[in-house]
Design an enzyme around this catalytic site. Structure first.
Site, PDB file in Angstrom:
ATOM      1  N   LYS A   1       0.873  -1.094   0.015  1.00  0.00           N
ATOM      2  CA  LYS A   1       0.025   0.143   0.118  1.00  0.00           C
ATOM      3  C   LYS A   1       0.752   1.241  -0.086  1.00  0.00           C
ATOM      4  O   LYS A   1       1.918   1.372   0.894  1.00  0.00           O
ATOM      5  CB  LYS A   1      -0.857  -0.150   1.273  1.00  0.00           C
ATOM      6  CG  LYS A   1      -1.989   0.969   1.252  1.00  0.00           C
ATOM      7  CD  LYS A   1      -2.698   0.805   2.649  1.00  0.00           C
ATOM      8  CE  LYS A   1      -3.742   1.976   2.751  1.00  0.00           C
ATOM      9  NZ  LYS A   1      -4.575   1.987   3.885  1.00  0.00           N
TER      10      LYS A   1
ATOM     11  N   HIS B   1      -0.466   4.319   0.070  1.00  0.00           N
ATOM     12  CA  HIS B   1      -0.966   5.634   0.952  1.00  0.00           C
ATOM     13  C   HIS B   1      -1.494   5.131   2.078  1.00  0.00           C
ATOM     14  O   HIS B   1      -1.586   4.241   2.671  1.00  0.00           O
ATOM     15  CB  HIS B   1      -2.399   6.043  -0.188  1.00  0.00           C
ATOM     16  CG  HIS B   1      -3.458   4.763  -0.152  1.00  0.00           C
ATOM     17  ND1 HIS B   1      -3.002   3.801  -0.936  1.00  0.00           N
ATOM     18  CD2 HIS B   1      -4.564   4.604   0.348  1.00  0.00           C
ATOM     19  CE1 HIS B   1      -4.093   3.096  -0.939  1.00  0.00           C
ATOM     20  NE2 HIS B   1      -5.155   3.580   0.165  1.00  0.00           N
TER      21      HIS B   1
END
Length: 217
Positions: free
Chosen positions: A103, A105
């Protein structure tokens, strides 16, 4: 065989997770039994399986700082194990698991839950070729943590098709100098069948399969 191991076999039989018959494995071998951990798929069953993992973790005496569940099958198992350790043994065990895709973000990274720090115990369903556990080892090493062991549901305890004469579990144990333990092994299943005294031909097939493919102790 401990009571929790006997109870686990009973539980697996009652939920069709453990079945006897004739099953062609990926290796091409025809096995007289099959274990399908994917059938731990209800609230009741995953609660029960967490209790069995917790019992095995305690019984084996693992010393760990964090439990780690490899995506994807290891995720519900590690969560259930952590809950059971707290509810049944008053042990507040931190846990984490990985994302398959990193991921970029929010909090970022590919680890969800407690940071991988100190001694890490991997909680997974089974080890066949060893690919998934090797991925977990790399994740743990990249976090500068140490792998202290692995707990799985069942150890088929049969030699790998690579001609080494060792099982996948034995090979990984030797390569990484770690203990890999299971709630039950093929020997426990055979012992259970013998105790029941009602399996007849199925038990003979299990013994013959072990004689042909079982690892030498």
């Amino acid at each position: 065989m401990k009571d929790y191991q006997r109870d686990f076999i009973e539980f697996c039989l009652a939920n069709d997770v453990l079945r006897f018959g004739s099953f062609t494995l990926k290796s091409g071998r025809v096995s007289p039994y099959f274990f399908n951990a994917g059938l731990f798929n209800t609230g009741k069953s995953i609660t029960s399986i967490g209790g069995f993992y917790a019992a095995a973790i305690r019984d084996q005496g693992f010393k760990y700082d964090v439990l780690f569940g490899p995506a994807y099958k290891g995720i519900p198992l590690v969560v259930a194990s952590s809950i059971a350790l707290y509810n049944e043994h008053q042990v507040d065990a931190p846990y984490s698991f990985n994302r398959k895709e990193k991921k970029d973000h929010g909090e970022g990274g590919n680890i969800v839950g407690s940071p991988l720090e100190g001694e890490i115990l991997v909680v997974d369903d089974v080890i066949t070729a060893g690919t998934a556990i090797n991925e977990s080892i790399q994740i743990i090493k990249s976090s500068k943590a140490s792998l202290c062991g692995v707990i799985v549901a069942v150890d088929r305890a049969e030699i790998a098709p690579d001609g080494s004469g060792k099982s996948a579990i034995q090979a990984i144990q030797e390569q990484n100098n770690i203990p890999i333990r299971a709630i039950i092994t093929m020997d426990h299943i055979i012992e259970f069948m013998t105790e029941k005294g009602t399996y007849g031909n199925e038990l003979e097939m299990m013994k013959a399969y072990k004689a042909q493919y079982g690892v030498k102790q």
